[in-house]
Design a protein around this motif. Structure first.
Motif, short mmCIF file in Angstrom:
data_model
loop_
_atom_site.label_atom_id
_atom_site.label_comp_id
_atom_site.label_asym_id
_atom_site.label_seq_id
_atom_site.Cartn_x
_atom_site.Cartn_y
_atom_site.Cartn_z
N ASP A 17 11.75 24.44 30.06
CA ASP A 17 10.76 24.66 29.01
C ASP A 17 10.68 23.40 28.14
OD1 ASP A 17 9.49 25.43 26.54
OD2 ASP A 17 9.92 27.52 27.01
N PRO A 18 9.48 22.89 27.91
CA PRO A 18 9.34 21.65 27.12
C PRO A 18 9.95 21.72 25.73
CG PRO A 18 7.29 22.14 28.28
CD PRO A 18 8.19 23.32 28.47
N VAL A 19 10.18 22.92 25.22
CA VAL A 19 10.77 23.03 23.89
C VAL A 19 12.17 22.42 23.83
CG1 VAL A 19 11.87 25.30 24.15
CG2 VAL A 19 10.97 24.61 21.92
N PHE A 20 12.81 22.28 24.99
CA PHE A 20 14.16 21.71 25.05
C PHE A 20 14.17 20.23 25.44
CE2 PHE A 20 14.70 26.27 26.06
CZ PHE A 20 15.47 26.63 24.95
N LEU A 21 13.02 19.68 25.75
CA LEU A 21 12.94 18.30 26.23
C LEU A 21 12.52 17.33 25.14
CD1 LEU A 21 11.13 18.96 29.64
CD2 LEU A 21 13.57 18.51 29.29
N ASP A 22 12.76 16.05 25.40
CA ASP A 22 12.31 14.98 24.51
C ASP A 22 12.75 15.21 23.07
OD1 ASP A 22 10.94 13.57 26.63
OD2 ASP A 22 9.43 15.16 26.54
N THR A 23 14.01 15.53 22.91
CA THR A 23 14.57 15.78 21.59
C THR A 23 14.63 14.47 20.79
OG1 THR A 23 16.76 15.52 22.59
CG2 THR A 23 15.93 17.77 22.30
N PRO A 24 14.67 14.56 19.47
CA PRO A 24 14.62 13.34 18.65
C PRO A 24 15.76 12.37 18.96
CG PRO A 24 14.22 15.28 17.30
CD PRO A 24 14.65 15.79 18.65
N LEU A 25 15.41 11.10 19.01
CA LEU A 25 16.38 10.01 19.12
C LEU A 25 15.99 9.00 18.06
CD1 LEU A 25 18.66 8.37 20.52
CD2 LEU A 25 16.89 7.45 22.04
N TYR A 26 16.86 8.76 17.10
CA TYR A 26 16.51 7.85 16.02
C TYR A 26 17.75 7.16 15.46
CZ TYR A 26 18.06 11.81 13.13
OH TYR A 26 18.79 12.84 12.56
N ARG A 27 17.52 5.97 14.95
CA ARG A 27 18.60 5.23 14.32
C ARG A 27 18.79 5.77 12.90
NH1 ARG A 27 19.53 -1.32 14.50
NH2 ARG A 27 21.11 -1.45 12.84
N CYS A 28 20.03 6.09 12.57
CA CYS A 28 20.35 6.67 11.26
C CYS A 28 21.00 5.59 10.40
CB CYS A 28 21.27 7.88 11.42
SG CYS A 28 21.56 8.77 9.88
N ASP A 29 20.17 4.85 9.70
CA ASP A 29 20.66 3.74 8.88
C ASP A 29 21.66 4.19 7.82
OD1 ASP A 29 19.01 2.10 10.31
OD2 ASP A 29 17.43 2.02 8.80
N ALA A 30 21.48 5.42 7.31
CA ALA A 30 22.34 5.88 6.23
C ALA A 30 23.80 6.01 6.64
CB ALA A 30 21.82 7.22 5.69
N LEU A 31 24.05 6.18 7.93
CA LEU A 31 25.43 6.31 8.42
C LEU A 31 26.14 4.97 8.57
CD1 LEU A 31 25.12 9.04 11.20
CD2 LEU A 31 26.54 9.21 9.16
N GLU A 32 25.38 3.93 8.69
CA GLU A 32 25.95 2.65 9.10
C GLU A 32 26.95 2.06 8.11
OE1 GLU A 32 22.77 0.18 10.53
OE2 GLU A 32 22.02 1.78 11.85
N CYS A 37 28.89 0.24 12.03
CA CYS A 37 28.15 -0.09 13.24
C CYS A 37 26.79 0.59 13.18
CB CYS A 37 28.91 0.35 14.49
SG CYS A 37 29.18 2.13 14.62
N ALA A 38 25.89 0.16 14.05
CA ALA A 38 24.58 0.81 14.14
C ALA A 38 24.73 2.12 14.93
CB ALA A 38 23.60 -0.12 14.84
N VAL A 39 24.18 3.18 14.38
CA VAL A 39 24.33 4.50 14.99
C VAL A 39 22.96 5.13 15.20
CG1 VAL A 39 25.31 6.82 14.77
CG2 VAL A 39 26.56 4.85 13.88
N SER A 40 22.69 5.52 16.44
CA SER A 40 21.50 6.32 16.74
C SER A 40 21.94 7.73 17.12
CB SER A 40 20.68 5.70 17.87
OG SER A 40 20.00 4.55 17.43
N ILE A 41 21.15 8.69 16.72
CA ILE A 41 21.45 10.10 16.94
C ILE A 41 20.48 10.66 17.99
CG2 ILE A 41 21.14 12.38 15.87
CD1 ILE A 41 22.39 11.17 13.33
N LYS A 42 21.03 11.33 18.98
CA LYS A 42 20.24 12.11 19.93
C LYS A 42 20.45 13.57 19.53
CE LYS A 42 17.79 12.82 23.74
NZ LYS A 42 16.32 12.76 23.64
N LEU A 43 19.42 14.17 18.96
CA LEU A 43 19.56 15.46 18.29
C LEU A 43 19.22 16.62 19.22
CD1 LEU A 43 20.23 16.74 15.53
CD2 LEU A 43 17.78 16.66 15.02
N GLU A 44 20.26 17.29 19.72
CA GLU A 44 20.08 18.40 20.67
C GLU A 44 20.16 19.77 19.99
OE1 GLU A 44 19.40 18.32 24.11
OE2 GLU A 44 18.85 16.30 23.50
N THR A 45 19.96 19.81 18.68
CA THR A 45 20.02 21.08 17.97
C THR A 45 18.65 21.59 17.55
OG1 THR A 45 20.30 20.00 15.81
CG2 THR A 45 22.30 20.48 17.07
N ALA A 46 17.62 20.78 17.72
CA ALA A 46 16.28 21.14 17.27
C ALA A 46 15.54 21.93 18.35
CB ALA A 46 15.50 19.89 16.88
#
Length: 324
Positions: A17-32, A37-46
């Motif tokens: 089901d497309p609702v589970f695909l193409d989840t957000p991937l973004y660089r989270c500058d606030a964590l750095e 280090c540079a951190v990107s989050i692949k968010l599998e909870t949405a």
């Protein structure tokens, strides 16, 4: 060669089901600043089940729907059970989930809400796995075994396709390690298409069976587990899964409970994310070895957000939310 097949993984995207695909991937500058280090989050909870597990259960359910025995049973620490219940409900399957009565209440309640039959056992996940296998034999229905069943690995592997297709310039991916479906799936794709990316698996020190097995190149079991990260707290690794992991993982590390909690706090405070302990393992690994990741770009997969809120408040110190 692992058990996984790249063509099947690509085909899986047409079934899930497309609702589970193409989840957000973004660089989270606030964590750095906190991590160095540079951190990107692949968010599998949405998504509707708040974890990556439905990528695999969608494949299982699609193959069972319309068969002479449209029923399945699984053992679960909570997330797989929710995912199978969700996928099964959408395809008219009869789903039974076996779980420990000590699993987080929020996960158990959600399984019930998704119309699955829930059976609770005294003991841990591996006790539930034994009971689920017995039910499958007795009732003659499909036993869904996370990580052993190739659908669970190839469903998770679609995350790897999304990482590769995004063409980021990242150096390493940190992956929570439990039964191994997520690590072997994502690892397989990365080693096939981005072999320069380091695949690092992370497990709690209190549930080290798969990491010890990877290090010793043979199955190592433990008598018990002691971790808040219930989603990765297995005691008995599966040989076939270990064989796959040995081919795709560059490293497997163990982290302390205090680091897991610190990771959860950082994700709340700097990314606005409420996550379960398993999802904070990647951040915990960075906290425990800052020099290793300094100056690098790291992706961490936020694999689940089904957390028992009273426990979460105790761990993180976040104030509970009260209604009117």
């Amino acid at each position: 060669m692992t058990r996984l097949d790249t063509d099947r993984i690509r085909a899986a995207r047409r079934v899930i089901d497309p609702v589970f695909l193409d989840t957000p991937l973004y660089r989270c500058d606030a964590l750095e600043p906190a991590l160095g280090c540079a951190v990107s989050i692949k968010l599998e909870t949405a998504n509707p089940v708040r974890s990556f597990k439905a990528r695999g259960t969608e494949l299982v359910a699609s193959r069972l729907a319309g068969t002479s025995s449209p029923a399945a049973v699984c053992a679960s620490a909570g997330n797989l059970g929710q995912a199978l219940a969700w996928s099964g409900r959408g395809r008219g399957l009869d789903v039974t989930v076996v779980a420990s009565r000590f699993a987080p209440a929020a996960k158990l309640d959600r399984i019930r809400a998704l119309d699955a039959r829930l059976e609770l056992v005294d003991g841990d996940f591996d006790t539930a796995r034994e009971r689920a296998a017995a039910l499958a034999r007795y009732e003659g229905i499909r036993l869904v075994e996370d990580s052993l069943d190739i659908e669970t690995c190839e469903g998770a592997a679609t995350i790897g396709l999304e990482l590769v297709d995004s063409a980021p310039s990242f150096d390493a991916v940190l992956i929570a390690l439990g039964g191994g479906a997520l690590a072997t799936g994502v690892g397989h794709v990365l080693k096939s298409f981005a072999p320069g990316v380091e695949v690092i698996c992370v497990q709690p020190l209190g549930a080290p069976a798969m990491t010890r097995s990877w290090r010793q190149r043979r199955v190592v079991t433990t008598d018990s587990t002691d971790t808040i990260a219930d989603g990765v707290a297995g005691r008995r690794p599966i040989q076939a899964v270990l064989d796959d992991l040995l081919l795709v993982a560059d490293d497997a590390v163990l982290v302390q409970e205090t680091s897991i909690i610190a990771g959860m706090r950082l994700l709340l405070e700097h990314a606005g994310l409420v996550v379960e302990p398993s999802a904070a393992l990647g951040i915990a690994a960075i906290l425990e070895d800052r020099d290793r990741f300094a100056g690098r770009h790291v992706v961490t997969i936020i694999c689940g957000g089904n957390v028992d809120l009273p426990a979460y408040h105790r761990w993180t110190g976040a104030p509970p939310v009260h209604g009117p």
